[in-house]
Motif scaffolding. Structure first.
Motif, mmCIF file in Angstrom:
data_model
loop_
_atom_site.group_PDB
_atom_site.id
_atom_site.type_symbol
_atom_site.label_atom_id
_atom_site.label_comp_id
_atom_site.label_asym_id
_atom_site.label_seq_id
_atom_site.Cartn_x
_atom_site.Cartn_y
_atom_site.Cartn_z
ATOM 1 N N MET A 40 1.648 6.268 -6.719
ATOM 2 C CA MET A 40 2.680 4.795 -6.038
ATOM 3 C C MET A 40 3.914 5.906 -6.463
ATOM 4 O O MET A 40 4.394 4.996 -6.004
ATOM 5 N N GLU A 41 3.467 6.021 -8.312
ATOM 6 C CA GLU A 41 4.423 6.650 -9.156
ATOM 7 C C GLU A 41 5.576 7.420 -8.655
ATOM 8 O O GLU A 41 6.481 8.186 -8.838
ATOM 9 N N GLN A 98 -5.292 -5.110 -3.477
ATOM 10 C CA GLN A 98 -4.336 -6.122 -3.021
ATOM 11 C C GLN A 98 -5.111 -7.671 -3.313
ATOM 12 O O GLN A 98 -6.099 -7.274 -2.571
ATOM 13 N N ASP A 147 -4.931 -1.297 -7.547
ATOM 14 C CA ASP A 147 -4.355 -1.365 -6.519
ATOM 15 C C ASP A 147 -5.221 -1.915 -5.617
ATOM 16 O O ASP A 147 -4.808 -1.671 -4.256
ATOM 17 N N ARG A 157 7.868 6.054 -6.166
ATOM 18 C CA ARG A 157 8.878 5.786 -7.165
ATOM 19 C C ARG A 157 9.936 6.511 -7.160
ATOM 20 O O ARG A 157 10.992 6.396 -7.534
ATOM 21 N N GLN A 165 6.265 -1.826 -2.515
ATOM 22 C CA GLN A 165 6.121 -2.717 -3.178
ATOM 23 C C GLN A 165 6.652 -4.700 -2.719
ATOM 24 O O GLN A 165 6.070 -5.121 -3.660
ATOM 25 N N ASP A 201 1.091 -11.429 -9.681
ATOM 26 C CA ASP A 201 0.985 -10.370 -9.033
ATOM 27 C C ASP A 201 0.046 -10.602 -7.789
ATOM 28 O O ASP A 201 -0.814 -9.931 -7.104
ATOM 29 N N SER A 237 -2.383 4.157 -8.269
ATOM 30 C CA SER A 237 -1.538 4.185 -8.648
ATOM 31 C C SER A 237 -0.636 4.978 -9.591
ATOM 32 O O SER A 237 0.486 5.295 -9.046
ATOM 33 N N LEU A 251 9.728 3.103 -0.307
ATOM 34 C CA LEU A 251 9.105 2.099 -1.686
ATOM 35 C C LEU A 251 8.769 0.829 -1.523
ATOM 36 O O LEU A 251 8.501 -0.080 -1.360
ATOM 37 N N ASP A 252 10.243 0.537 -0.691
ATOM 38 C CA ASP A 252 10.538 -0.716 -0.222
ATOM 39 C C ASP A 252 9.188 -2.023 0.384
ATOM 40 O O ASP A 252 8.485 -2.954 -0.269
#
Length: 338
Positions: free
Chosen positions: A6-7, A187, A185, A10, A121, A205, A3, A117-118
């Motif tokens: 990921m930040e 899935q 994180d 972003r 996400q 989620d 995470s 990023l898309d």
């Protein structure tokens, strides 16, 4: 990808959108012990504001000081090493002889950060290839077996949900386990064909599926970055998932229940033509013995054992529920106390 990284993606994307210059720093190689593993990311804005981590803090401080002093003057990526000498290793908090190699990439609109990023996400696994000579970036779909590669000319990083978790059952414990796993994180896919549970599921989620567990295990094609946890207490569901999962290379397979119930489960699994080596891979009762009693505590217990397995850390037998409780009253169920 954790995470923190990921930040970084972003935040760096937002900085570029706002018109700032930014430097993306990636760990590409380490020698000796290192606080952060290859692939870890740090982004530094033109004014020294930073997000992410590539070390215990000292290297970040040095990079930030360089940016504040000179700005971001690079137009092409370059490499940078810390800890080559004993004095430098000590200065930057690296162990004696430790070295960390970084790639510093000045970001621009051509860096593909918004598209990256898309994709992240949307839950996709992405391979990002950086040409060191031109700064050009290519994005492509990645596979679970892809990994970071750096040969001096190109840097390939893999970002996204590297690990998958299949949870059998949609009860209260499953909801706590799923929320925590998403925070780590994973899935997460939750399988529960029972209407009384599936109709009240409220973890948006996670993917909720209503098919039978053995069908889901086969459809997911579990690999070395997959884990399975069976939580229903219903042999018709848990055993179906386990009998197929134990034939896969999944790195963790666990089942809730008492020691007695798990011994009975092992006997049933032998009837499905599983051998002792395959059956021995099942963690049952799942989790570490940390005195947990509530659903959130039991979820932590299971995820602690799962995390140890993911990171290749052996767990002493006295910490495993099955062995730690061997001397306790067998009437106390492991689903009540972990």
């Amino acid at each position: 990808m954790d995470s923190v990284d990921m930040e970084v993606v972003r935040t760096a994307t937002r900085w570029l959108r706002e018109g700032h210059r930014a430097l993306l720093v990636a760990v590409v190689k380490t020698w000796g012990s290192s606080p952060r593993m290859p692939g870890s990311l740090l982004a530094v804005r033109e004014d020294g504001v930073a997000v992410g981590s590539v070390s215990g803090g000292c290297i970040e401080d040095d990079l930030i000081a360089q940016v504040r002093r000179a700005g971001i003057v690079e137009h092409l990526p370059r490499t940078l090493r810390y800890g080559i000498s004993a004095d430098e290793a000590h200065r930057f908090g690296l162990p004696c002889g430790g070295t960390i190699e970084l790639v510093l990439e000045p970001l621009s609109g051509a860096s593909g950060m918004a598209q990256l990023l898309d994709a992240l996400q949307a839950g996709r696994l992405v391979k990002r290839t950086l040409d060191m000579a031109t700064g050009e970036v290519q994005l492509a779909a990645a596979f679970a077996t892809d990994a970071l590669r750096f040969d001096g000319a190109t840097l390939q990083t893999v970002l996204g949900p590297r690990y998958r978790l299949l949870v059998i059952g949609g009860g209260q414990l499953s909801q706590y386990l799923t929320r925590m796993a998403i925070g780590l994180d994973y899935q997460v896919t939750v399988c529960d064909p029972r209407e009384e549970y599936a109709d009240v599921w409220d973890v948006p989620d996670a993917v909720l599926v209503r098919d039978m567990p053995d069908d889901i295990v086969m459809a997911m094609r579990l690999d070395e970055r997959s884990a399975v946890v069976a939580l229903t207490h219903d042999p018709k569901l848990d055993d179906l998932a386990l009998m197929e999962a134990l034939r896969t290379p999944a790195f963790y397979i666990g089942a809730l229940g008492s020691r007695r119930n798990n011994d009975a489960r092992r006997a049933r699994l032998r009837e499905f033509d599983l051998d002792d080596e395959q059956i021995s891979r099942m963690k049952g009762p799942a989790g570490l013995h940390i005195g947990s009693r509530t659903p959130p505590e039991i979820a932590i217990s299971i995820l602690a054992e799962l995390t140890a397995a993911k990171n290749g850390v052996g767990v002493p037998s006295q910490m495993q529920v099955r062995y730690a409780k061997a001397g306790r009253d067998g009437s106390i169920s492991s689903c009540a106390i972990q």
